[in-house]
Scaffold this active site. Structure first.
Site, PDB file in Angstrom:
ATOM      1  N   SER A  86      15.105  42.377  32.740  1.00 51.45           N
ATOM      2  CA  SER A  86      15.218  41.504  31.976  1.00 51.45           C
ATOM      3  C   SER A  86      15.593  42.172  30.761  1.00 51.45           C
ATOM      4  O   SER A  86      15.033  43.373  30.417  1.00 51.45           O
ATOM      5  CB  SER A  86      14.500  40.623  31.583  1.00 51.45           C
ATOM      6  OG  SER A  86      14.565  40.194  29.993  1.00 51.45           O
TER       7      SER A  86
ATOM      8  N   TYR B 291       5.880  38.410  30.038  1.00 50.61           N
ATOM      9  CA  TYR B 291       6.705  38.163  30.328  1.00 50.61           C
ATOM     10  C   TYR B 291       8.287  39.847  29.658  1.00 50.61           C
ATOM     11  O   TYR B 291       8.352  40.838  30.905  1.00 50.61           O
ATOM     12  CB  TYR B 291       7.708  37.033  29.555  1.00 50.61           C
ATOM     13  CG  TYR B 291       8.859  37.195  30.772  1.00 50.61           C
ATOM     14  CD1 TYR B 291       9.313  36.683  32.032  1.00 50.61           C
ATOM     15  CD2 TYR B 291      10.439  37.507  30.383  1.00 50.61           C
ATOM     16  CE1 TYR B 291      10.422  36.569  32.653  1.00 50.61           C
ATOM     17  CE2 TYR B 291      11.543  37.841  30.891  1.00 50.61           C
ATOM     18  CZ  TYR B 291      11.576  37.148  32.267  1.00 50.61           C
ATOM     19  OH  TYR B 291      12.629  37.438  32.859  1.00 50.61           O
TER      20      TYR B 291
END
Length: 258
Positions: A149, A164
């Site tokens: 990401s 995350y």
């Protein structure tokens, strides 16, 4: 239509593939369009089986949906055993799309949330790669595409926060190291690093105003689509990408330029 590599038809395995609006399903569909047999793995067994039936019916390819908990080694290994014992062509590609978001501020993150996010995003990637790599080595063709990401590269700043970002940064390290180890076998390992994508991963934790703000923050002035990501994954799984390995492919509409 039948997908062919230099060594024959192949099967693509995609984790996190049950959600109709997800990157995983879009990826499995793209593989099916290109003639691959597909295996859809998801915690949602009914959803995975339904999605596989849809792809088989719509695209005339062999498709299998299986229930898998990517954080559980035995569950992942059992899925790999089922695929190996099936009539599907040998596994030639693995896309580790399964993941979860986490917008919890750092000082509010408890250990359970940390473990949940790291286990699904990072450990799940490790377990899937380890379970399906032997079939690729034996079959003489292998393409692994992992899901990182932009949050791993810029330290959050999109939706999810520290757990995350840390887990997705771990995916990048895993990808690069695994690429070195697998290179002697001719197996490539690359990572996708999307920016904001219009999926349900933020469901229940966002609203229309926030989604519009996210789109406006992107230089191309829109969120990515699952199909945008799926097209890149399919390319990295192709023979045309045979000299790409250990890379991070940024696909973010210009929101992070490296």
């Amino acid at each position: 239509m039948s997908f062919q590599t230099g060594v024959g038809p192949r099967t693509a395995v995609v984790t996190g593939a049950a959600s109709p609006r997800g990157i995983g399903f879009a990826t499995a569909r793209r593989f099916a369009v290109e003639g691959w047999a597909v295996v859809l793995l998801d915690l949602d067994e009914a959803g995975a089986k339904s999605a596989a039936d849809t792809l088989a019916q719509d695209h005339g390819v062999a498709a299998l949906g299986l229930e898998v908990d990517v954080t559980d080694q035995e569950s992942v290994r059992a899925a790999a055993a089922v695929v190996a014992a099936s009539d599907l062509p040998p596994v030639g590609a693995l896309a580790t799309v399964a993941g979860v978001a986490s917008p919890v501020p750092f000082l509010e993150v408890d250990l359970a949330e940390w473990r949940r996010v790291v286990d699904i995003n990072l450990t799940g990637t490790f377990l899937a790669c380890q379970a399906f790599l032997p079939a690729m080595i034996d079959g003489g063709y292998g393409r692994i595409v992992t899901m990182s990401s932009v949050s791993a590269q810029q330290g959050g700043g999109v939706f999810s926060k520290t757990p995350y970002s840390a887990a997705k940064a771990g995916v990048l390290g895993l990808t690069r190291s695994l690429a070195r180890e697998m290179a002697p076998y001719g197996i490539t390992v690359n990572s996708i690093s999307p920016g904001v994508v219009d999926t349900d991963i933020r469901a229940g934790a966002t609203d229309a105003e926030n989604e519009a703000r996210l789109a406006a923050s992107v230089p191309l002035r829109r969120q990515g689509t699952p199909d945008d990501i799926a097209a890149l994954i399919a390319f990295l799984a192709s023979e045309d990408a045979s000299y790409l390995t250990g890379t991070t492919q940024n696909i973010n509409g210009g929101s992070y330029i490296a």
